[in-house]
Design a protein around this motif. Structure first.
Motif, PDB file in Angstrom:
ATOM      1  N   GLY A 139       0.809  -1.220   0.000  1.00  0.00           N
ATOM      2  CA  GLY A 139       0.000   0.000   0.000  1.00  0.00           C
ATOM      3  C   GLY A 139       0.840   1.266   0.000  1.00  0.00           C
ATOM      4  O   GLY A 139       0.322   2.373  -0.160  1.00  0.00           O
ATOM      5  N   LYS A 140       2.162   1.103   0.194  1.00  0.00           N
ATOM      6  CA  LYS A 140       3.034   2.287   0.271  1.00  0.00           C
ATOM      7  C   LYS A 140       3.158   2.961  -1.096  1.00  0.00           C
ATOM      8  O   LYS A 140       3.068   4.190  -1.211  1.00  0.00           O
ATOM      9  N   LEU A 176      -7.350   8.917  -7.317  1.00  0.00           N
ATOM     10  CA  LEU A 176      -8.442   8.290  -6.561  1.00  0.00           C
ATOM     11  C   LEU A 176      -8.251   6.776  -6.508  1.00  0.00           C
ATOM     12  O   LEU A 176      -8.394   6.143  -5.458  1.00  0.00           O
ATOM     13  N   LEU A 177      -7.906   6.206  -7.675  1.00  0.00           N
ATOM     14  CA  LEU A 177      -7.717   4.756  -7.759  1.00  0.00           C
ATOM     15  C   LEU A 177      -6.601   4.281  -6.813  1.00  0.00           C
ATOM     16  O   LEU A 177      -6.781   3.315  -6.059  1.00  0.00           O
ATOM     17  N   PHE A 178      -5.465   4.985  -6.837  1.00  0.00           N
ATOM     18  CA  PHE A 178      -4.352   4.609  -5.958  1.00  0.00           C
ATOM     19  C   PHE A 178      -4.752   4.784  -4.490  1.00  0.00           C
ATOM     20  O   PHE A 178      -4.363   3.989  -3.628  1.00  0.00           O
ATOM     21  N   GLY A 179      -5.523   5.849  -4.211  1.00  0.00           N
ATOM     22  CA  GLY A 179      -5.988   6.082  -2.841  1.00  0.00           C
ATOM     23  C   GLY A 179      -6.833   4.916  -2.355  1.00  0.00           C
ATOM     24  O   GLY A 179      -6.627   4.380  -1.260  1.00  0.00           O
ATOM     25  N   VAL A 180      -7.763   4.463  -3.202  1.00  0.00           N
ATOM     26  CA  VAL A 180      -8.635   3.333  -2.843  1.00  0.00           C
ATOM     27  C   VAL A 180      -7.793   2.060  -2.681  1.00  0.00           C
ATOM     28  O   VAL A 180      -7.985   1.275  -1.753  1.00  0.00           O
ATOM     29  N   LEU A 181      -6.806   1.908  -3.569  1.00  0.00           N
ATOM     30  CA  LEU A 181      -5.940   0.717  -3.528  1.00  0.00           C
ATOM     31  C   LEU A 181      -5.201   0.616  -2.188  1.00  0.00           C
ATOM     32  O   LEU A 181      -5.030  -0.477  -1.642  1.00  0.00           O
ATOM     33  N   ARG A 186      -3.499   6.537   5.492  1.00  0.00           N
ATOM     34  CA  ARG A 186      -3.518   8.002   5.668  1.00  0.00           C
ATOM     35  C   ARG A 186      -3.066   8.708   4.406  1.00  0.00           C
ATOM     36  O   ARG A 186      -3.614   9.734   4.017  1.00  0.00           O
ATOM     37  N   LEU A 187      -2.020   8.120   3.774  1.00  0.00           N
ATOM     38  CA  LEU A 187      -1.546   8.719   2.514  1.00  0.00           C
ATOM     39  C   LEU A 187      -2.624   8.605   1.454  1.00  0.00           C
ATOM     40  O   LEU A 187      -2.892   9.558   0.713  1.00  0.00           O
ATOM     41  N   GLY A 188      -3.272   7.426   1.384  1.00  0.00           N
ATOM     42  CA  GLY A 188      -4.351   7.212   0.421  1.00  0.00           C
ATOM     43  C   GLY A 188      -5.483   8.210   0.653  1.00  0.00           C
ATOM     44  O   GLY A 188      -6.004   8.820  -0.303  1.00  0.00           O
TER      45      GLY A 188
END
Ligand SMILES: [Zn+2]
Length: 379
Positions: free
Chosen positions: A25-26, A78-83, A92-94
C-alpha cells in the motif's frame, strides 16, 4: 601521484524501512498523494494562469490538450488512494491523496475553461513545476531503477523531503530567475557585436548548438571554480555539496544565491552569441536534462561519450569528499575545460566511496540558507 590513492567501493546498507515493496500500500499511497497534489496545483494553475503559469513555457504547450492528462491524473489519484485501503497499508496517505483530488474536483477539475491569459512577467511557475516533476520522475526514476549505480539506494533516501522542497522552490521561482538573468545580461550590451551574431547565425543549426554549449561551459566552468576556490563564496556553494546521496532530485539542492547567479552568468554568452531560437531551445533542453542526469544514481558507462561529455561518474566525483577529487570536475557540459585547466579527475572505472562536504552543514532549509552567515559567527 593520484594513481596510488586507495579507491574503495561505496558501502551502502539497504534500509528496508524506506524501501518501496509491492503489495504494502506504500507505493499506491505515495502515488495517490503525488497525483492528488499535482492535480490540485494544476487546477489552480488553470484557474489563475496569469499568476501561476510561466509566459515562456505557456508558448510550448497546449493547455486545453493537457487537461486530458489532468483527467487521468485525477482518476488515478483516486484509484491509488482506494488501492491503499484495499491493501490495508498507508491508508492516511491514500486518504490524503483522495482528499486533495476531491478538492481539485470541487474547484472545477479538468473542465476549467481555457482562454487567453493576461501577460504578467512575474508569476509562480506552477506549470513548470508540474511538468518537470512528471518528466523527471518518469524518465530519470525509471533509468535509475533499470541501471542503478547503487542498488541499495532507495527513492526515499535520507533528506529526500528537503531536496523536494528545493526542487519546488527552484521551479516555482523560474520567472523571477529569468527576469534577474535577463536584467543581468543586459549589462553586457557593450560587448554585443553584429559581426559575431551574423557569423553564429550563418553556420548550421547543430554547429550553433555546439558553439553555445562550449561558450556556456566556459562561463559555467569559471563561475563554478570561483565558488569553490574563493573562500567567501564557498559556503554558498557548499549547500549544493552537502548532499550525501546523489539521485535525480539531488541537483536541485542549492543556495538561492547560487541558483540565481548561475542562470544569470550563463545568460551572458547566450545573449551575446545571438544564435537562432531553435539552437537556443535545443541547448536549454540539453542543459536541463544533463543537469539532472549527471546527479542521477546511474551506473551506465556511456562508452566513449564519457571522454567528451559530463556524465554521472564524472560529476559524482565532483561531489565526493575524497582527497583526490576535491576541487575537480567543474564543467557542466563537456570535460574540455577541466582537461584544459588541469582539474580533470576520472580514475578509470572507480566511483566515489564518500559524498558530501568535509565539514558538515546544517540539515534544514533555513539552516542551509543562513549557513554562509552562521559559518562566520562560529569562527
Ligand atoms: Zn561544486
Amino acid at each position: 601521484m593520484k594513481n596510488d590513492y586507495p579507491y574503495r567501493e561505496r558501502e551502502l546498507a539497504l534500509d528496508p524501512e524506506r524501501q518501496f515493496r509491492f503489495g504494502e500500500g506504500k507505493i499506491s499511497g505515495y502515488c495517490s498523494v503525488a497525483l492528488g497534489t499535482l492535480s490540485l496545483l494544476a487546477v489552480l494553475a488553470y484557474l489563475y494562469p496569469a499568476w501561476l503559469t510561466t509566459i515562456e513555457l505557456r508558448q510550448a504547450y497546449d493547455a486545453a490538450f493537457l487537461q486530458h492528462f489532468l483527467k487521468y491524473g485525477m482518476y488515478f489519484s483516486l484509484l491509488f488512494g482506494v488501492l491503499s485501503f484495499v491493501l490495508n497499508g498507508y491508508k492516511r496517505l491514500g486518504a490524503a491523496g483522495i482528499l486533495l483530488t476531491l478538492i481539485a474536483f470541487a474547484l472545477g477539475g479538468y473542465t476549467v475553461p481555457v482562454g487567453p491569459v493576461e501577460p504578467r512577467r512575474l508569476s509562480l511557475g506552477v506549470d513548470w513545476l508540474i511538468l518537470a516533476f512528471l518528466g523527471s520522475t518518469i524518465v530519470f526514476m525509471t533509468l535509475e531503477k533499470l541501471f542503478p549505480k547503487y542498488r541499495n539506494q532507495v527513492i526515499l533516501r535520507s533528506e529526500w523531503g528537503l531536496d523536494l522542497f528545493y526542487f519546488c522552490f527552484n521551479h516555482l521561482a523560474i520567472s523571477a530567475i529569468l527576469i534577474y538573468a535577463n536584467y543581468h545580461a543586459s549589462h553586457f550590451d557593450w560587448a554585443l557585436s553584429q559581426a559575431v551574431q551574423d557569423t553564429v547565425r550563418s553556420v548550421p543549426l547543430l554547429l550553433q548548438v555546439v558553439i553555445i554549449i562550449l561558450c556556456a561551459d566556459f562561463v559555467l566552468y569559471w563561475e563554478h571554480r570561483l565558488y569553490h576556490e574563493v573562500q567567501l563564496l564557498w559556503p554558498i556553494h557548499a549547500v549544493h555539496h552537502s548532499i550525501e546521496h546523489l539521485d535525480w532530485l539531488a541537483g536541485s539542492r542549492g543556495h538561492f544565491v547560487q541558483v540565481f547567479s548561475e542562470r544569470a552568468m550563463v545568460m551572458v554568452p547566450l545573449y551575446l552569441l545571438g544564435a537562432d531560437k531553435a539552437a537556443l531551445d535545443i541547448y536549454v533542453a540539453f542543459a536541463a536534462l544533463q543537469a539532472i542526469l549527471i546527479h542521477c544514481n546511474l551506473g551506465l558507462s556511456f562508452g566513449p561519450l564519457k571522454y567528451i561529455l559530463v556524465t554521472p561518474q564524472f560529476h559524482h566525483w565532483h561531489h565526493s569528499s575524497e582527497k583526490p577529487a576535491i576541487d575537480t570536475n567543474y564543467s557542466a557540459h563537456t570535460v574540455l575545460f577541466d582537461r584544459l585547466f588541469g582539474t580533470y579527475h576520472m580514475p578509470n572505472e572507480h566511483w566515489p566511496a564518500v559524498y558530501g562536504t568535509t565539514v558538515p552543514l546544517p540539515r534544514s532549509y533555513l539552516g542551509q540558507m543562513l549557513y554562509p552567515v552562521t559559518k562566520h559567527w562560529k569562527k
